[in-house]
Design a protein around this motif. Structure first.
Motif, PDB file in Angstrom:
ATOM      1  N   HIS A 329       0.841  -1.197   0.000  1.00 31.04           N
ATOM      2  CA  HIS A 329       0.000   0.000   0.000  1.00 31.04           C
ATOM      3  C   HIS A 329       0.878   1.251   0.000  1.00 31.04           C
ATOM      4  O   HIS A 329       0.369   2.364   0.064  1.00 31.04           O
ATOM      5  N   SER A 330       2.189   1.056  -0.022  1.00 31.01           N
ATOM      6  CA  SER A 330       3.130   2.138   0.238  1.00 31.01           C
ATOM      7  C   SER A 330       3.597   2.815  -1.044  1.00 31.01           C
ATOM      8  O   SER A 330       4.152   2.160  -1.941  1.00 31.01           O
ATOM      9  N   SER A 331       3.418   4.134  -1.116  1.00 28.39           N
ATOM     10  CA  SER A 331       3.931   4.890  -2.254  1.00 28.39           C
ATOM     11  C   SER A 331       5.459   4.882  -2.243  1.00 28.39           C
ATOM     12  O   SER A 331       6.099   4.926  -3.293  1.00 28.39           O
ATOM     13  N   PHE A 332       6.048   4.803  -1.048  1.00 36.56           N
ATOM     14  CA  PHE A 332       7.505   4.760  -0.927  1.00 36.56           C
ATOM     15  C   PHE A 332       8.056   3.510  -1.621  1.00 36.56           C
ATOM     16  O   PHE A 332       9.025   3.574  -2.382  1.00 36.56           O
ATOM     17  N   VAL A 333       7.431   2.365  -1.374  1.00 38.36           N
ATOM     18  CA  VAL A 333       7.856   1.120  -2.013  1.00 38.36           C
ATOM     19  C   VAL A 333       7.703   1.229  -3.527  1.00 38.36           C
ATOM     20  O   VAL A 333       8.606   0.863  -4.292  1.00 38.36           O
ATOM     21  N   ALA A 334       6.555   1.751  -3.965  1.00 41.68           N
ATOM     22  CA  ALA A 334       6.295   1.881  -5.399  1.00 41.68           C
ATOM     23  C   ALA A 334       7.318   2.783  -6.072  1.00 41.68           C
ATOM     24  O   ALA A 334       7.851   2.462  -7.144  1.00 41.68           O
ATOM     25  N   ASN A 335       7.623   3.916  -5.452  1.00 40.59           N
ATOM     26  CA  ASN A 335       8.573   4.857  -6.044  1.00 40.59           C
ATOM     27  C   ASN A 335       9.988   4.294  -6.072  1.00 40.59           C
ATOM     28  O   ASN A 335      10.707   4.428  -7.058  1.00 40.59           O
ATOM     29  N   LYS A 336      10.387   3.671  -4.961  1.00 45.90           N
ATOM     30  CA  LYS A 336      11.747   3.145  -4.856  1.00 45.90           C
ATOM     31  C   LYS A 336      12.014   2.049  -5.893  1.00 45.90           C
ATOM     32  O   LYS A 336      13.099   1.968  -6.463  1.00 45.90           O
ATOM     33  N   LEU A 337      11.030   1.197  -6.109  1.00 41.03           N
ATOM     34  CA  LEU A 337      11.220   0.072  -7.028  1.00 41.03           C
ATOM     35  C   LEU A 337      10.856   0.430  -8.466  1.00 41.03           C
ATOM     36  O   LEU A 337      11.111  -0.353  -9.374  1.00 41.03           O
ATOM     37  N   GLY A 338      10.215   1.564  -8.662  1.00 39.38           N
ATOM     38  CA  GLY A 338       9.968   2.038 -10.023  1.00 39.38           C
ATOM     39  C   GLY A 338       8.548   1.807 -10.496  1.00 39.38           C
ATOM     40  O   GLY A 338       8.019   0.689 -10.394  1.00 39.38           O
ATOM     41  N   LEU A 339       7.931   2.871 -11.031  1.00 41.74           N
ATOM     42  CA  LEU A 339       6.545   2.765 -11.486  1.00 41.74           C
ATOM     43  C   LEU A 339       6.401   1.883 -12.716  1.00 41.74           C
ATOM     44  O   LEU A 339       5.292   1.434 -13.037  1.00 41.74           O
ATOM     45  N   ASP A 340       7.490   1.613 -13.435  1.00 38.45           N
ATOM     46  CA  ASP A 340       7.416   0.675 -14.566  1.00 38.45           C
ATOM     47  C   ASP A 340       6.994  -0.712 -14.103  1.00 38.45           C
ATOM     48  O   ASP A 340       6.463  -1.502 -14.876  1.00 38.45           O
ATOM     49  N   HIS A 341       7.265  -1.007 -12.837  1.00 40.55           N
ATOM     50  CA  HIS A 341       6.954  -2.332 -12.296  1.00 40.55           C
ATOM     51  C   HIS A 341       5.595  -2.374 -11.613  1.00 40.55           C
ATOM     52  O   HIS A 341       5.213  -3.404 -11.049  1.00 40.55           O
ATOM     53  N   LEU A 342       4.858  -1.257 -11.643  1.00 43.97           N
ATOM     54  CA  LEU A 342       3.623  -1.136 -10.870  1.00 43.97           C
ATOM     55  C   LEU A 342       2.450  -1.791 -11.593  1.00 43.97           C
ATOM     56  O   LEU A 342       2.172  -1.505 -12.757  1.00 43.97           O
ATOM     57  N   ILE A 343       1.765  -2.691 -10.881  1.00 45.13           N
ATOM     58  CA  ILE A 343       0.546  -3.335 -11.382  1.00 45.13           C
ATOM     59  C   ILE A 343      -0.586  -2.937 -10.446  1.00 45.13           C
ATOM     60  O   ILE A 343      -0.538  -3.220  -9.249  1.00 45.13           O
ATOM     61  N   LEU A 344      -1.583  -2.259 -10.980  1.00 44.12           N
ATOM     62  CA  LEU A 344      -2.686  -1.746 -10.176  1.00 44.12           C
ATOM     63  C   LEU A 344      -3.837  -2.736 -10.213  1.00 44.12           C
ATOM     64  O   LEU A 344      -4.326  -3.100 -11.284  1.00 44.12           O
ATOM     65  N   LEU A 345      -4.266  -3.177  -9.035  1.00 44.76           N
ATOM     66  CA  LEU A 345      -5.283  -4.213  -8.919  1.00 44.76           C
ATOM     67  C   LEU A 345      -6.472  -3.666  -8.148  1.00 44.76           C
ATOM     68  O   LEU A 345      -6.326  -3.114  -7.067  1.00 44.76           O
ATOM     69  N   ARG A 346      -7.659  -3.838  -8.731  1.00 46.64           N
ATOM     70  CA  ARG A 346      -8.870  -3.358  -8.081  1.00 46.64           C
ATOM     71  C   ARG A 346     -10.041  -4.220  -8.536  1.00 46.64           C
ATOM     72  O   ARG A 346     -10.337  -4.302  -9.723  1.00 46.64           O
ATOM     73  N   GLU A 347     -10.692  -4.876  -7.568  1.00 47.52           N
ATOM     74  CA  GLU A 347     -11.860  -5.707  -7.829  1.00 47.52           C
ATOM     75  C   GLU A 347     -11.602  -6.667  -8.993  1.00 47.52           C
ATOM     76  O   GLU A 347     -12.388  -6.771  -9.942  1.00 47.52           O
ATOM     77  N   ALA A 348     -10.460  -7.358  -8.930  1.00 49.67           N
ATOM     78  CA  ALA A 348     -10.057  -8.362  -9.913  1.00 49.67           C
ATOM     79  C   ALA A 348      -9.853  -7.770 -11.306  1.00 49.67           C
ATOM     80  O   ALA A 348      -9.879  -8.494 -12.304  1.00 49.67           O
ATOM     81  N   ARG A 349      -9.643  -6.463 -11.389  1.00 42.18           N
ATOM     82  CA  ARG A 349      -9.258  -5.821 -12.647  1.00 42.18           C
ATOM     83  C   ARG A 349      -7.840  -5.301 -12.482  1.00 42.18           C
ATOM     84  O   ARG A 349      -7.457  -4.834 -11.420  1.00 42.18           O
ATOM     85  N   VAL A 350      -7.097  -5.350 -13.564  1.00 42.06           N
ATOM     86  CA  VAL A 350      -5.685  -5.006 -13.453  1.00 42.06           C
ATOM     87  C   VAL A 350      -5.284  -4.084 -14.598  1.00 42.06           C
ATOM     88  O   VAL A 350      -5.784  -4.199 -15.713  1.00 42.06           O
ATOM     89  N   THR A 351      -4.411  -3.141 -14.295  1.00 44.02           N
ATOM     90  CA  THR A 351      -3.836  -2.290 -15.333  1.00 44.02           C
ATOM     91  C   THR A 351      -2.437  -1.893 -14.895  1.00 44.02           C
ATOM     92  O   THR A 351      -2.047  -2.069 -13.743  1.00 44.02           O
ATOM     93  N   ARG A 352      -1.677  -1.356 -15.839  1.00 42.22           N
ATOM     94  CA  ARG A 352      -0.315  -0.901 -15.563  1.00 42.22           C
ATOM     95  C   ARG A 352      -0.192   0.569 -15.930  1.00 42.22           C
ATOM     96  O   ARG A 352      -0.781   1.023 -16.909  1.00 42.22           O
ATOM     97  N   ILE A 353       0.609   1.284 -15.157  1.00 41.55           N
ATOM     98  CA  ILE A 353       0.858   2.680 -15.473  1.00 41.55           C
ATOM     99  C   ILE A 353       1.447   2.809 -16.874  1.00 41.55           C
ATOM    100  O   ILE A 353       1.060   3.665 -17.658  1.00 41.55           O
ATOM    101  N   LYS A 354       2.383   1.925 -17.212  1.00 42.82           N
ATOM    102  CA  LYS A 354       3.059   2.053 -18.509  1.00 42.82           C
ATOM    103  C   LYS A 354       2.140   1.734 -19.679  1.00 42.82           C
ATOM    104  O   LYS A 354       2.474   2.014 -20.830  1.00 42.82           O
ATOM    105  N   GLY A 355       0.952   1.170 -19.397  1.00 42.43           N
ATOM    106  CA  GLY A 355       0.009   0.877 -20.459  1.00 42.43           C
ATOM    107  C   GLY A 355      -0.963   2.009 -20.735  1.00 42.43           C
ATOM    108  O   GLY A 355      -1.800   1.898 -21.637  1.00 42.43           O
ATOM    109  N   LEU A 356      -0.870   3.108 -19.999  1.00 39.93           N
ATOM    110  CA  LEU A 356      -1.790   4.232 -20.156  1.00 39.93           C
ATOM    111  C   LEU A 356      -1.195   5.288 -21.082  1.00 39.93           C
ATOM    112  O   LEU A 356       0.023   5.450 -21.167  1.00 39.93           O
ATOM    113  N   ASN A 357      -2.072   6.036 -21.755  1.00 37.16           N
ATOM    114  CA  ASN A 357      -1.609   7.169 -22.555  1.00 37.16           C
ATOM    115  C   ASN A 357      -0.944   8.215 -21.670  1.00 37.16           C
ATOM    116  O   ASN A 357      -0.054   8.946 -22.104  1.00 37.16           O
ATOM    117  N   ALA A 358      -1.409   8.292 -20.416  1.00 38.62           N
ATOM    118  CA  ALA A 358      -0.872   9.271 -19.462  1.00 38.62           C
ATOM    119  C   ALA A 358       0.337   8.723 -18.703  1.00 38.62           C
ATOM    120  O   ALA A 358       0.690   9.223 -17.641  1.00 38.62           O
TER     121      ALA A 358
END
Length: 543
Positions: A329-358
Motif C-alpha cells: 500500500h506504500s507509495s515509498f515502495v512503489a517509487n523506490k522500485l519504479g513505477l514501470d513495475h507497478l501493477i494496479l489491482l482493483r476488484e479483480a481488474r488489473v492495469t499498468r501505469i506504462k500501459g496508459l496514454n498518461a
C-alpha cells in the motif's frame, strides 16, 4: 525461467477467470484491502509448491477456497431443472525463459488449449468417478455446501505430466511479515546456511558435536534417575521407556538447531527483522535449488522507514536473477522500485501505469496521488487545495461532521490533469467525481469530457450557468465562474464579511477572496459558521 502470466479461476475473491502478466524481474502489486493482492501471491505459491498456509492443500480442502459468488450460484441451482455443475478452481502459471527447460513443460493442458505454451496447472475439481454417488445426492436436494468429498486435487505440467515439488523447475519463497504464525523459519534458514557454507568436513564436525550433546544428556545424573523411574513404571509400557535427544535421522542435528539473531531465537525477534532476514537469505542464494520466485506480502508492515529503505535497497540492487512479486500500500515502495513495475489491482481488474496514454505524466508524479486514486473506495478530483478544503467542509456539513476520508472517499487535488486521472479510473472502474469550474465556457467543458459521458462510475460536476459582471482587475476582466465568486453568489455579502472579519463592497470582496484564496478556504473549512454551497458542489459530495 520466470512466470510470464498468471490465470486464476474461482479462487477466493477471483470470480471466473482473472489474468495478469508479470515482469521477469520486479513486480509491485498495489490495491486496496480485499482487492486480491494476497490471494494472487497465495495462488502463485500454491501452484509452485502445492502448499497453502504452510500445509499441503490435498489434505486441507475447504469450501472457503471457492469464490463466494460462484458457490452461491451453484447452491441456488440445486433443486432446479438445470442445476449447475460443481464449481472448480484452476490456477495456471505460464512460464518463459530457459527454452530447454520449458520444452519439458510444453503442452496444451491449459485453458487456452495451446500446445506451444509451457507452464503449470493446479486444479481443485469434481472427480468424474463419483458421478453415480453425486447423481444420487442431487436427487435428495440435500446439498448445502460444495460436496468436497467428491473432489480431487490435481497438479500438472502443461505437457500433461504430473507435477511434483521435485519436478517443478521454479521454487518460491512466500515472505509475509503480517502473519503471526511461525513459519518454521529457524530450521529452514539454518539448514540453508549449512548447505551453502559448510563443507563436508565441517558437517561431520557439527554432527559429532551434536552426538556428544546427546551422550552428555543421557549421562546427566538427573536424566539417568528419571529414566530409571520410567523403566520401573509398568503402567506406561511393558518395554523399557526413556527420554533422550532425537537422533532418528542422519540429519537430526540440522532439524534441532535454532537460528539466533543477537542471541535471540529467530521466531522471537521482531517480525520486521524476520522479514529482512528471510528476504536477504532468499536473495543471496545463487543455487537453482533455492527460491527463484520471491513473494513478499506488504513489506512496509512492522518496518521503520529506515529498515524499509534497507529492504527495498536490497531488492532494487539484487542481481541474483530472482523474480520478485511484492504487494504493497506504500507509495515509498512503489517509487523506490519504479513505477514501470507497478501493477494496479482493483476488484479483480488489473492495469499498468506504462500501459496508459498518461504514462509519462504518472511517472513524473511522486506516486502518492496515483496510489490514492487506486486505494480509495471513491475519489473526488478537484483542481487545487482551496477546492479540496471547501469540498471537505461541504461534505462534513452534509454528513453529520464526518470528513470524506472517514467514508473511504478521498478528495484529491490534481491541478489540470483531470483527464489523465480519469483514464486510470476508467481502466480500473474506480468511482470518481470531478468537481471543476466552468471558467465561462460550458461548451468547451462538455467537449473536454465527451469521452466520459454515460460512464456510470464517473460523474462530472460543474455550474452550468455562466455569470458575468463589470469588475476589471488591472486590464483583465474578472472571472466570475471560479469557486470563490460562485461561493459568494450562494451566500450573502454580510455573511462573508462577518466570516472573514472584513467590511468590503461586493467588488472589493471579490478582489479580497481572489488575492487570499488559501486563507479564505481555510477560514471556511475551520469556521463554526455554516455556509451555502453551489449546486455543483452539493452534486459532487452526494452519495
Amino acid at each position: 525461467m520466470y512466470i510470464e502470466k498468471v490465470k486464476i479461476k474461482n479462487f477466493k475473491c477471483f470470480e471466473d477467470w482473472f489474468e495478469v502478466a508479470l515482469n521477469e524481474g520486479v513486480n509491485i502489486i498495489v490495491g486496496n484491502n480485499e482487492a486480491g493482492k494476497s490471494t494472487l501471491l497465495e495462488a502463485i505459491h500454491l501452484c509452485l509448491t502445492g502448499v497453502l498456509n504452510g500445509k499441503y492443500l490435498r489434505n486441507e480442502l475447504s469450501p472457503y477456497l471457492f469464490n463466494r459468488n460462484i458457490e452461491r450460484a451453484y447452491l441456488e441451482s440445486i433443486g432446479t431443472k438445470n442445476p449447475l455443475q460443481p464449481p472448480d478452481i484452476q490456477i495456471e502459471l505460464y512460464l518463459a525463459g530457459d527454452k530447454d527447460a520449458l520444452e519439458e513443460l510444453r503442452g496444451n493442458k491449459n485453458s487456452e488449449k495451446n500446445d506451444k505454451l509451457s507452464g503449470l496447472l493446479f486444479s481443485i475439481e469434481f472427480d468424474k468417478k463419483y458421478d453415480g454417488p453425486y447423481t444420487e445426492l442431487l436427487k435428495t436436494k440435500d446439498i448445502n455446501s460444495i460436496p468436497l468429498e467428491f473432489y480431487q486435487v490435481q497438479w500438472f505440467e502443461f505437457s500433461r505430466q504430473a507435477a511434483t515439488a521435485r519436478t517443478v523447475p521454479l521454487k518460491s519463497a512466500l515472505i509475509d511479515s503480517t502473519s503471526t504464525r511461525v513459519q518454521s523459519g529457524s530450521d529452514m534458514y539454518i539448514s540453508r546456511i549449512v548447505r551453502e557454507f559448510l563443507d563436508e568436513k565441517e558437517r561431520v564436525a557439527v554432527s559429532q558435536a551434536h552426538r556428544k550433546l546427546k551422550d552428555a544428556f543421557k549421562k546427566d545424573s538427573h536424566v539417568d534417575a528419571i529414566n530409571k523411574r520410567l523403566a520401573q513404571a509398568a503402567k506406561i509400557s511393558r518395554k523399557n521407556v526413556s527420554i533422550s535427544v532425537d537422533m532418528s535421522s542422519h540429519n537430526a542435528w540440522e532439524n534441532s538447531l535454532m537460528t539466533y539473531i543477537e542471541d535471540v531465537p529467530f521466531h522471537y525477534i521482531g517480525k520486521g527483522e524476520q522479514c529482512i532476514v528471510k528476504t536477504r537469505l532468499a536473495l543471496s542464494s545463487k543455487k537453482n535449488s533455492e527460491a527463484t520466485v520471491l513473494l513478499i506480502e506488504e513489506p512496509e508492515n512492522h518496518l521503520s522507514h529506515s529498515k524499509l529503505n534497507q529492504l527495498i535497497s536490497d531488492i532494487s540492487t539484487d542481481n541474483s536473477g530472482k523474480q520478485v512479486i511484492i504487494t504493497t500500500h506504500s507509495s515509498f515502495v512503489a517509487n523506490k522500485l519504479g513505477l514501470d513495475h507497478l501493477i494496479l489491482l482493483r476488484e479483480a481488474r488489473v492495469t499498468r501505469i506504462k500501459g496508459l496514454n498518461a504514462s509519462d505524466f504518472f511517472h513524473k508524479l511522486p506516486g502518492y496521488d496515483t496510489l490514492r486514486l487506486v486505494l480509495a473506495k471513491k475519489s473526488i478530483l478537484v483542481e487545487g487545495d482551496c477546492d479540496e478544503l471547501v469540498i471537505q467542509r461541504a461534505y462534513k456539513d452534509a454528513n453529520g461532521g464526518k470528513l470524506p476520508i472517514e467514508d473511504e472517499i478521498d478528495v484529491i487535488s490534481v491541478g489540470t490533469a483531470f483527464l489523465r486521472f480519469l483514464e486510470l479510473a476508467k481502466a480500473l472502474k474506480i468511482p470518481v467525481v470531478v468537481a471543476t469550474d466552468n471558467d465561462g465556457n460550458v461548451d468547451r467543458l462538455k467537449k473536454k469530457y465527451t469521452d466520459h459521458e454515460g460512464i456510470d462510475h464517473i460523474k462530472i460536476c460543474y455550474d452550468a450557468e455562466i455569470d458575468t459582471g463589470d469588475l476589471v482587475i488591472g486590464d483583465k476582466a474578472f472571472n466570475y465562474n471560479t469557486l470563490e465568486p460562485k461561493l459568494l453568489k450562494a451566500n450573502s455579502l454580510k455573511l462573508f464579511n462577518t466570516l472573514f472579519g472584513t467590511d468590503h463592497t461586493l467588488d472589493n470582496l471579490h478582489k479580497y477572496m481572489l488575492g487570499r484564496k488559501t486563507e479564505c478556504a481555510l477560514t471556511i473549512f475551520s469556521s463554526d459558521t455554516k455556509i451555502n454551497y453551489p449546486q455543483y458542489i452539493l452534486d459532487a459530495i452526494a452519495k
